[in-house]
Design an enzyme around this catalytic site. Structure first.
Site, mmCIF file in Angstrom:
data_model
loop_
_atom_site.group_PDB
_atom_site.id
_atom_site.type_symbol
_atom_site.label_atom_id
_atom_site.label_comp_id
_atom_site.label_asym_id
_atom_site.label_seq_id
_atom_site.Cartn_x
_atom_site.Cartn_y
_atom_site.Cartn_z
ATOM 1 N N HIS A 9 78.237 -29.361 35.737
ATOM 2 C CA HIS A 9 76.781 -29.036 35.278
ATOM 3 C C HIS A 9 76.644 -28.976 33.673
ATOM 4 O O HIS A 9 76.073 -28.367 33.132
ATOM 5 C CB HIS A 9 76.600 -27.512 35.641
ATOM 6 C CG HIS A 9 75.063 -27.218 35.905
ATOM 7 N ND1 HIS A 9 74.926 -26.637 36.809
ATOM 8 C CD2 HIS A 9 74.042 -27.704 35.457
ATOM 9 C CE1 HIS A 9 73.394 -26.548 36.797
ATOM 10 N NE2 HIS A 9 72.984 -27.205 36.130
ATOM 11 N N GLU A 64 78.454 -21.867 41.320
ATOM 12 C CA GLU A 64 78.823 -22.513 40.088
ATOM 13 C C GLU A 64 79.087 -20.991 39.151
ATOM 14 O O GLU A 64 78.279 -20.193 39.217
ATOM 15 C CB GLU A 64 77.807 -23.231 39.228
ATOM 16 C CG GLU A 64 77.623 -24.682 39.999
ATOM 17 C CD GLU A 64 76.369 -25.650 39.568
ATOM 18 O OE1 GLU A 64 76.410 -26.700 39.837
ATOM 19 O OE2 GLU A 64 75.631 -24.698 38.646
ATOM 20 N N ARG A 86 70.667 -29.950 42.334
ATOM 21 C CA ARG A 86 71.237 -28.617 42.849
ATOM 22 C C ARG A 86 72.353 -29.021 43.761
ATOM 23 O O ARG A 86 72.170 -29.939 44.512
ATOM 24 C CB ARG A 86 70.083 -27.774 43.166
ATOM 25 C CG ARG A 86 69.379 -27.251 42.105
ATOM 26 C CD ARG A 86 70.119 -26.176 41.262
ATOM 27 N NE ARG A 86 69.202 -25.723 40.141
ATOM 28 C CZ ARG A 86 69.044 -26.074 39.113
ATOM 29 N NH1 ARG A 86 69.706 -27.282 38.645
ATOM 30 N NH2 ARG A 86 68.191 -25.467 38.057
#
Length: 321
Positions: free
Chosen positions: A288, A267, A238
């Site tokens: 990601h 994000e 994270r």
């Protein structure tokens, strides 16, 4: 419960790019409606008559659950459940199930890919070739960017669960020594080193722990300063685990040998991010995407189907609320 098993997937395009077999999930329902994405103002309409809802990131708050008393099952197409008001789900008798462990091979290989790219300066050499530097070289090779071997180096792992353990095994296959660190907020363990003891010993650090009030900015200016000069940092967990301003400063100063992250604190980074500023050396960022192998995403479909089937059989599994 309604005799008609009607379900809706609110944001299937966040999971399926047209390359997955959705039948393990869709076969569990009499009606299964797919929506590529769902805006907040569309949620209420799309949930009408649905007994079950599948959501990856679409918010399902208390008001939404109160307005849909027919809803009995929420299937989260991920591990994290921060998009669901779990307390409200419990109060309304809605079962919430998530997916677990589906992305371990995908994220583990991505972690090692980032670590290898930093150690070999892969991106720098690829860019040098594209820029014509090899064609202009006076000898057969370019060695402009320092390369280090992972063999014999020490990797620190913060979050030595299923994923951290998989990364550790891959690192050991490259000849690395692995040390596990103590995550703030968790009970002390003899096989976990405190951060102040771990960080000075490692040549590379890999993060695999959840983000909470104890771990936010767990790696800040002081912790980065404890790392050896030239150490590598990889984050596929994270974004908020690392103070991004401090990481950028540690790279600019030359203290770190490199850093790679698959995650940012917000994000997508629509308003920018300290790590997206130009000129930060030895930094790799992926969007990601570590979890996104087709095999990993198909496992999610399989687990969603298993969760739905088990619920209707009266034996729900992977229940988080």
């Amino acid at each position: 419960m309604s005799s008609l098993r009607r379900a809706v997937f609110l944001d299937h395009q966040s999971l399926d790019l047209g390359d997955l077999d959705l039948s393990p999930l869709s076969d569990q329902f009499d009606e299964f409606h797919l929506h590529a994405a769902t805006a907040p103002e569309q949620v209420a309409e799309r949930l009408q008559g649905a007994v079950a809802v599948v959501s990856n990131k679409v918010m399902l708050d208390a008001a939404t659950l109160a307005a849909n008393p027919q809803l009995k099952l929420i299937l989260v197409a991920a591990t994290g459940t921060n998009n669901v008001d779990l307390a409200a789900a419990r109060s309304h008798g809605v079962t919430v199930c998530n997916c677990q462990g589906y992305g371990t091979p995908s994220v583990a290989q991505h972690t090692l890919a980032l670590l290898l790219a930093l150690a070999t300066r892969l991106c720098d050499y690829n860019q040098a070739v594209a820029d014509g530097q090899w064609a202009k070289a006076s000898q057969f090779c370019l060695l402009d960017y320092p390369i280090v071997e992972l063999h014999g180096k020490t990797l620190g792992v913060l979050g030595h669960g299923e994923l951290g353990g998989a990364v550790a095994r891959l690192a050991e296959a490259f000849g690395m020594r692995v040390l596990s660190g103590q995550i703030p907020g968790r009970p002390a363990r003899e096989d976990r080193l405190a951060l102040d003891e771990l960080l000075p010993q490692v040549d590379a650090l890999s993060l695999h722990c959840p983000l909470n009030e104890h771990t936010r900015h767990m790696i800040g200016p002081r912790e980065l300063g404890l790392l050896k000069k030239g150490a590598l940092v990889v984050n596929t967990a994270r974004g908020g685990l690392i103070d991004e301003h401090a990481l950028a400063d540690a790279l600019r100063s030359g203290h770190l040998g490199g850093a790679a992250t698959d995650v940012l604190s917000v994000e997508p980074p629509v308003n920018g991010n300290p790590l997206l500023e130009k000129g930060i050396p030895r930094l790799l960022i992926t969007p990601h995407s570590a979890w996104g192998a087709v095999e990993s995403r198909q496992r999610i479909v399989g687990q969603l189907g298993e969760n739905a089937k088990a619920f209707f059989e009266g034996q729900p599994r992977r229940v988080v609320s």
